[in-house]
Design a protein around this motif. Structure first.
Motif, short mmCIF file in Angstrom:
data_model
loop_
_atom_site.label_atom_id
_atom_site.label_comp_id
_atom_site.label_asym_id
_atom_site.label_seq_id
_atom_site.Cartn_x
_atom_site.Cartn_y
_atom_site.Cartn_z
N UNK C 23 0.78 -1.23 0.00
CA UNK C 23 0.00 0.00 0.00
C UNK C 23 0.81 1.28 0.00
N UNK C 24 2.13 1.16 -0.03
CA UNK C 24 2.95 2.37 -0.13
C UNK C 24 2.54 3.12 -1.40
N UNK C 25 2.36 2.37 -2.48
CA UNK C 25 1.89 2.92 -3.75
C UNK C 25 0.50 3.55 -3.59
N UNK C 26 -0.36 2.85 -2.87
CA UNK C 26 -1.74 3.32 -2.70
C UNK C 26 -1.79 4.75 -2.19
N UNK C 27 -0.93 5.05 -1.22
CA UNK C 27 -0.95 6.39 -0.63
C UNK C 27 -0.08 7.37 -1.40
N UNK C 28 0.63 6.86 -2.40
CA UNK C 28 1.61 7.70 -3.08
C UNK C 28 0.99 8.96 -3.66
N UNK C 29 -0.17 8.83 -4.28
CA UNK C 29 -0.82 10.00 -4.87
C UNK C 29 -1.13 11.05 -3.81
N UNK C 30 -1.55 10.58 -2.64
CA UNK C 30 -1.84 11.51 -1.54
C UNK C 30 -0.57 12.30 -1.16
N UNK C 31 0.55 11.58 -1.05
CA UNK C 31 1.81 12.27 -0.72
C UNK C 31 2.23 13.22 -1.83
N UNK C 32 2.09 12.78 -3.08
CA UNK C 32 2.50 13.64 -4.20
C UNK C 32 1.66 14.91 -4.23
N UNK C 33 0.37 14.76 -3.95
CA UNK C 33 -0.50 15.96 -3.92
C UNK C 33 -0.11 16.90 -2.79
#
Lengths: 112, 112, 112, 112
Positions: C23-33
């Motif tokens: 799930x590191x990928x799953x949250x990646x968009x949240x971090x990038x935003x």
């Protein structure tokens, strides 16, 4: 409390007297009370470690103590700006500059 | 840089003009350079997450960026005390008090 | 965004692949935003200095940016503990110890 | 010290017993000594205010005390990750997740 500060103040150096002006004394009891509580918090954390309380609960108390200390520091800094720095500003010259530099360095240590 | 601040300053309110005095401009390039670097650091952290770099390395960069921001904040606060607050102190009255309160609140937010 | 990270991930070292799990990928968009917003905040502070905005307002924005960065750091650390450290703990041995030491050092840098 | 913690530990809940494992006891004296010093620092700051010492010197002592507390907190957190969290990670399941969430929340309070 075994403080006899009223007497020494009468004998104080002119610098200390200036510093004691302007309501610094007025708030002193408030600071002494807060610092008594802070001492109690430190003692409580010692006891929690001695009693092997749960780590996370100890960390919560350390955070609370750190916040209490920061609040005292910000309060003292406010007093300092309001009295010492303002007095120096009115006099002007290198003394005023030195006071600001000193205050900024204290702030830098608090902010880290 | 597309700034045209020299012109608006000419039209500025008296408060803004006071604020621009006393060498605030002199250090401006230093702050702008540091903030350009900070922008670059923020962009670099975004790229590290996008490239899925090792968490700990990302955290190290975030700590470095936070320190750089704190250094800018302390520098700006020093300038502020040295100019706005000292000027207000010389005028005295409620204006001086209000300036100190405002500065203390900014310090409290930085110290947290 | 010109990232092509999907391709490199396919070629990644085993270590990087492990890291990308859970799930590191799953949250990646949240971090990038969040990091895009942080970049925007840094750019905004640069502009405030360039436009010679009021110091205290700039300090408020720096405090907000610092808080946003700390929130990202705590989030990444949580992910790191949840995945890398837990995985290492299950394997045990010196690898697990080294991961904890590394995490603690990152925390010490954040706490200061 | 009037602690009688050896006895209560014998009666402790299983959770507390688990917590006391793994050398937590070994380092306990180190923590108790550091916390004794911290109590002394807090008492010293109280006395400095009572004696109306120079504000900046009091602020320096508050910064030193805050740093000492942060060092204790990071040390306790390291122990906690190394023992409680690693143990939970080995067991896995929702217990492991809950331990990480709890640790992250403690870290967030320390980082602020």
């Amino acid at each position: 409390m075994n403080s006899v500060h009223d007497v020494p103040i009468a004998d104080a150096t002119p610098a200390a007297e200036t510093h004691a002006h302007h309501g610094y004394i007025t708030d002193k009891e408030k600071y002494l009370n807060r610092l008594k509580r802070i001492e109690g918090q430190a003692r409580g954390i010692h006891k929690m470690v001695d009693d092997e309380k749960y780590c996370i609960d100890i960390l919560t108390q350390i955070s609370a103590l750190t916040s209490a200390l920061e609040a005292v520091a910000v309060g003292l800094l406010d007093d300092h700006l309001r009295h010492c720095v303002v007095d120096a500003a009115r006099l002007g010259g290198p003394e005023a500059d030195a006071k600001i530099t000193e205050a900024t360095q204290a702030i830098a240590r608090l902010v880290r």
